[in-house]
Scaffold this motif. Sequence first.
Motif, short mmCIF file in Angstrom:
data_model
loop_
_atom_site.label_atom_id
_atom_site.label_comp_id
_atom_site.label_asym_id
_atom_site.label_seq_id
_atom_site.Cartn_x
_atom_site.Cartn_y
_atom_site.Cartn_z
N GLY A 344 0.81 -1.21 0.00
CA GLY A 344 0.00 0.00 0.00
C GLY A 344 0.84 1.26 0.00
N LEU A 345 2.01 1.19 -0.61
CA LEU A 345 2.95 2.32 -0.64
C LEU A 345 3.12 2.83 -2.06
N THR A 346 3.45 4.10 -2.20
CA THR A 346 3.76 4.63 -3.52
C THR A 346 5.24 4.40 -3.81
N SER A 347 5.55 4.17 -5.07
CA SER A 347 6.95 3.94 -5.45
C SER A 347 7.80 5.18 -5.21
N ALA A 348 7.20 6.36 -5.34
CA ALA A 348 7.95 7.60 -5.08
C ALA A 348 8.41 7.65 -3.63
N MET A 349 7.56 7.22 -2.68
CA MET A 349 7.96 7.26 -1.29
C MET A 349 8.96 6.17 -0.94
N VAL A 350 8.95 5.08 -1.69
CA VAL A 350 10.00 4.07 -1.52
C VAL A 350 11.36 4.69 -1.86
N LEU A 351 11.42 5.40 -2.97
CA LEU A 351 12.68 6.05 -3.37
C LEU A 351 13.08 7.12 -2.36
N ALA A 352 12.11 7.92 -1.91
CA ALA A 352 12.42 8.98 -0.96
C ALA A 352 12.97 8.39 0.34
N THR A 353 12.40 7.29 0.78
CA THR A 353 12.84 6.67 2.03
C THR A 353 14.23 6.05 1.88
N ALA A 354 14.47 5.40 0.75
CA ALA A 354 15.80 4.84 0.51
C ALA A 354 16.85 5.95 0.48
N TYR A 355 16.52 7.05 -0.17
CA TYR A 355 17.42 8.22 -0.21
C TYR A 355 17.67 8.73 1.20
N ALA A 356 16.61 8.84 2.00
CA ALA A 356 16.75 9.32 3.37
C ALA A 356 17.62 8.40 4.21
N GLU A 357 17.48 7.09 4.00
CA GLU A 357 18.31 6.13 4.74
C GLU A 357 19.79 6.32 4.40
N VAL A 358 20.08 6.56 3.13
CA VAL A 358 21.47 6.78 2.72
C VAL A 358 21.99 8.09 3.30
N LEU A 359 21.20 9.15 3.24
CA LEU A 359 21.62 10.42 3.85
C LEU A 359 21.91 10.23 5.33
N GLY A 360 21.03 9.50 6.01
CA GLY A 360 21.20 9.28 7.44
C GLY A 360 22.45 8.50 7.79
N ALA A 361 22.84 7.59 6.90
CA ALA A 361 24.04 6.79 7.16
C ALA A 361 25.29 7.66 7.22
N TRP A 362 25.31 8.74 6.44
CA TRP A 362 26.48 9.63 6.41
C TRP A 362 26.32 10.84 7.33
N SER A 363 25.11 11.11 7.81
CA SER A 363 24.87 12.29 8.60
C SER A 363 25.26 12.07 10.06
N THR A 364 25.83 13.10 10.66
CA THR A 364 26.14 13.01 12.09
C THR A 364 24.89 13.21 12.94
N GLU A 365 23.82 13.68 12.33
CA GLU A 365 22.55 13.84 13.02
C GLU A 365 21.50 13.02 12.28
N ARG A 366 20.89 12.06 12.97
CA ARG A 366 19.97 11.14 12.31
C ARG A 366 18.51 11.56 12.43
N ASP A 367 18.29 12.80 12.83
CA ASP A 367 16.95 13.39 12.87
C ASP A 367 17.06 14.70 12.10
N PHE A 368 16.52 14.75 10.89
CA PHE A 368 16.79 15.90 10.02
C PHE A 368 15.61 16.19 9.11
N LEU A 369 15.69 17.32 8.41
CA LEU A 369 14.66 17.74 7.47
C LEU A 369 15.02 17.34 6.05
N LEU A 370 14.01 16.90 5.31
CA LEU A 370 14.15 16.64 3.88
C LEU A 370 13.16 17.54 3.16
N ASN A 371 13.65 18.23 2.15
CA ASN A 371 12.84 19.19 1.40
C ASN A 371 12.23 18.49 0.17
N VAL A 372 10.92 18.46 0.09
CA VAL A 372 10.23 17.73 -0.98
C VAL A 372 9.38 18.70 -1.80
#
Length: 546
Positions: A344-372
């Motif tokens: 029950g998910l949109t493919s766009a949000m799958v990509l957005a979440t995968a992108y966010a997971e990658v950003l979080g892996a390199w970020s020193t802060e794992r609670d952040f804003l994403l601009n959509v």
Amino acid sequence: MTELSKDDIRRAAAAVLSADPETITDSANLIAAGMDSIRMMRLAGGWRRAGSAVTFRQLAEDPTVERWHALLTAHRTDPRDTTAPAARTKRPPVDTGAPFDLTPVQRAYWIGRRDGMALGGVGCHAYLELDGTGIRPDRLETAVRRVFARHGMLRARFLEDGRQQILPESPWPGLRVHDVTASGADKAERHLEDLRASLSHRVLDVAAGEVFDVQLSLLPDERTRIHINIDLLVADVASIEIVLADLATAYAGPERLPAEPGYGFPQYLDDYRASCGAPGAADSPLAVAREFWRGRLSELPLSGPRLPLAVRPEEVTEPVFSRRGFTLGAADWQRITRRAREHGLTSAMVLATAYAEVLGAWSTERDFLLNVPLFDRQPLAPAVHDMVADFTNLVLLRVDLREPLPFAQRVRDLQRQLQENASHAQYSTLNVLQDLRRAHNGKRAAAPVVFACNLGSAFVRPEVRAELGEWNWMLSQTPQVWLDHQVYKIDDAVLLAWDAVDELFPAGLMDDMLRSYRRLLARLADEDDDWSGPAAVSTAGVHAQP
């Protein structure tokens, strides 16, 4: 609003899905059938325009014909009610030749292009190339002029007082032709490289009405390349798609392109602002949206992901964007789309979440804003569907990766948040960031990492490729943005592109992050991965080729 039957709703859903209404049952999950946020927002906007009080968020909560019928029946408004959406948007005609205000996003682009701003001094623009054969300069110039005549915003200029004005005619000087047909292959290639370097980082003179430009290179063996520059002050991604389609139509036959409609962007903005209501009216959509966001200020992080930096943003005097990316093939994309719909998910949000997971892996802060960015053209009039303008609305997503979650659950949480936040987009994200800064005693609030997805239709349609050539390269740049992930549909595959200011980051960082993103998507496309485990993105070993 006239009462809608289930069959009316079924036909409306089928129309935006390009599906047979007979295939949609009353209880079928429409997201599983391919419904995405943009299509749902258009349906909500159309029904609100007709007099319903239903919202996008309400439609998204249970996307079935049966539930939508119940919602639309419950949220009908009395046609005599002068506060109803349909009544509020009936506006007198505006003077389309008079200056009019910028949208909040346009204002941010306009201010950001000034020198002296951190990561400023660049035009917010897109540059792309189409490679074909036998393009005739005279026909192309005629086609370009027909496109200028049809779309008022391609004749817009931007005034010193922060307003915009549509001119009767564009100051475009005509088609510039670079003829290197007599050159050898090496010299022709050097010409193309030099021209790309020059045009892709161009700052158009928007004060003089220079917002759209087309040039043509004539190459050996009857090859051609069309070079297109367009300022994003006047066109979002969906509008660029329309410009390309209209250019192809006019090239095939100028008489085939319709004349400029009577309803233009100045009238649209006047109608849209009226539909949002006054901020002082307690129940207006704008006031409700403002209270929604202000009620969440204490929960929102102050910034985007804290990625490793080589220099501070204010030390970058001349931001230069570069593009890297890859194409996710049809088979992998089909598997990801199928698995997303099962959940029950949109493919766009799958990509957005995968992108966010990658950003979080390199970020020193794992609670952040994403601009959509949302390409949020509301169906306020029939002409809006084919209108060229910047309809962009920015929506902030809070990405909190501090606790591991199954990947499907992470997507579901972000999807629900997007649906709720997008339902309150009447209050500008720029205002939200200002409120956030005030709530934190003047500390800077920013969201310079972007996820922009355009999966609704092919960015370069087949008829464009047939008439003008294959889309071979593109670059976009946006003031005050660090990294912009853009998603485009190409036939049955998707292009995943990252446009970044490389000078900001340590050498190789963007390549490593993109490689990690590619690996994660390959894993999500695996038939044996049911998305029940965390994404578990690792920064180790990414220097090796995938």
